[in-house]
Write a protein that holds these residues in place. Structure first.
Motif, short mmCIF file in Angstrom:
data_model
loop_
_atom_site.label_atom_id
_atom_site.label_comp_id
_atom_site.label_asym_id
_atom_site.label_seq_id
_atom_site.Cartn_x
_atom_site.Cartn_y
_atom_site.Cartn_z
N ARG A 42 -44.16 90.41 1.05
CA ARG A 42 -45.51 90.90 1.37
C ARG A 42 -45.53 92.42 1.44
O ARG A 42 -46.48 93.05 0.99
CB ARG A 42 -45.99 90.30 2.69
CG ARG A 42 -46.54 88.89 2.54
CD ARG A 42 -47.35 88.48 3.75
NE ARG A 42 -46.59 88.55 4.99
CZ ARG A 42 -45.95 87.53 5.56
NH1 ARG A 42 -45.99 86.34 4.99
NH2 ARG A 42 -45.30 87.67 6.69
N LEU A 43 -44.50 93.00 2.01
CA LEU A 43 -44.43 94.46 2.07
C LEU A 43 -44.40 95.06 0.68
O LEU A 43 -45.07 96.05 0.40
CB LEU A 43 -43.19 94.91 2.86
CG LEU A 43 -43.27 94.75 4.37
CD1 LEU A 43 -41.89 94.97 4.98
CD2 LEU A 43 -44.27 95.72 4.95
N GLU A 72 -41.61 88.12 4.42
CA GLU A 72 -42.20 89.36 4.96
C GLU A 72 -41.90 90.55 4.06
O GLU A 72 -42.76 91.39 3.83
CB GLU A 72 -41.67 89.62 6.38
CG GLU A 72 -42.20 88.65 7.42
CD GLU A 72 -41.53 88.83 8.77
OE1 GLU A 72 -42.27 88.92 9.78
OE2 GLU A 72 -40.29 88.87 8.83
N HIS A 82 -48.54 93.92 6.26
CA HIS A 82 -47.55 93.44 7.23
C HIS A 82 -48.06 93.63 8.65
O HIS A 82 -47.93 92.75 9.49
CB HIS A 82 -46.22 94.18 7.02
CG HIS A 82 -45.15 93.79 7.98
ND1 HIS A 82 -44.54 92.56 7.93
CD2 HIS A 82 -44.60 94.43 9.05
CE1 HIS A 82 -43.65 92.48 8.91
NE2 HIS A 82 -43.67 93.60 9.59
N ASP A 83 -48.69 94.79 8.91
CA ASP A 83 -49.20 95.08 10.24
C ASP A 83 -50.31 94.12 10.66
O ASP A 83 -50.45 93.79 11.82
CB ASP A 83 -49.73 96.51 10.33
CG ASP A 83 -48.60 97.53 10.28
OD1 ASP A 83 -47.44 97.13 10.51
OD2 ASP A 83 -48.89 98.71 10.01
N VAL A 100 -47.31 98.34 3.91
CA VAL A 100 -47.16 98.14 5.35
C VAL A 100 -48.43 97.59 5.98
O VAL A 100 -48.38 96.79 6.90
CB VAL A 100 -46.75 99.47 6.03
CG1 VAL A 100 -46.66 99.30 7.53
CG2 VAL A 100 -45.41 99.92 5.48
#
Length: 126
Positions: free
Chosen positions: A113-114, A110, A122-123, A119
């Motif tokens: 990916r950020l 995670e 991620h969202d 963000v």
């Protein structure tokens, strides 16, 4: 020119310090440049001289300026030095954030990916 925003909740002496550091990092102030005297700055900004003195004292303690009684305060650091300091500060904050994220259960994947997409990517996972 040193800027402050009276509506900013940050203390004025901090705003003065940050403004000086920004001027240096942008190359607008260089080693040997003289800062306005405490009295000059206090009058032009209409703030208490002790606020200016505190900012200058903290800049001097940080190795950004040197003050000489009767002569004034002068920049002692190059823009590269300011950038390197800022990188170090940001790296320390980043390390702290990583620790907090780990404590919250965010996985390495995670976090990767950020880093790669911000963000928004991620969202969209959740």
């Amino acid at each position: 020119m040193i800027f402050i925003n009276p509506r900013n909740p940050k203390p004025l002496h901090e705003q003065i310090k940050e403004s000086v550091l920004e001027q240096i990092s942008l190359g607008l102030m260089s080693p040997g440049d003289r800062l306005p005297s405490v009295r000059e700055m206090a009058q032009s900004m209409r703030i208490a001289p002790n606020t200016i003195q505190r900012a200058y004292r903290e800049l001097e303690t940080g190795g950004v300026i040197n003050s000489y009684p009767g002569r004034g305060s002068f920049i002692t650091i190059h823009s590269d030095g300011i950038r390197e300091r800022r990188k170090g500060e940001l790296a320390a904050r980043f390390t702290q954030l990583i620790g907090e994220m780990r404590n919250m259960g965010v996985t390495e994947d995670e976090m990767q990916r950020l880093l790669k997409g911000g963000v928004a990517s991620h969202d969209s996972d959740g």
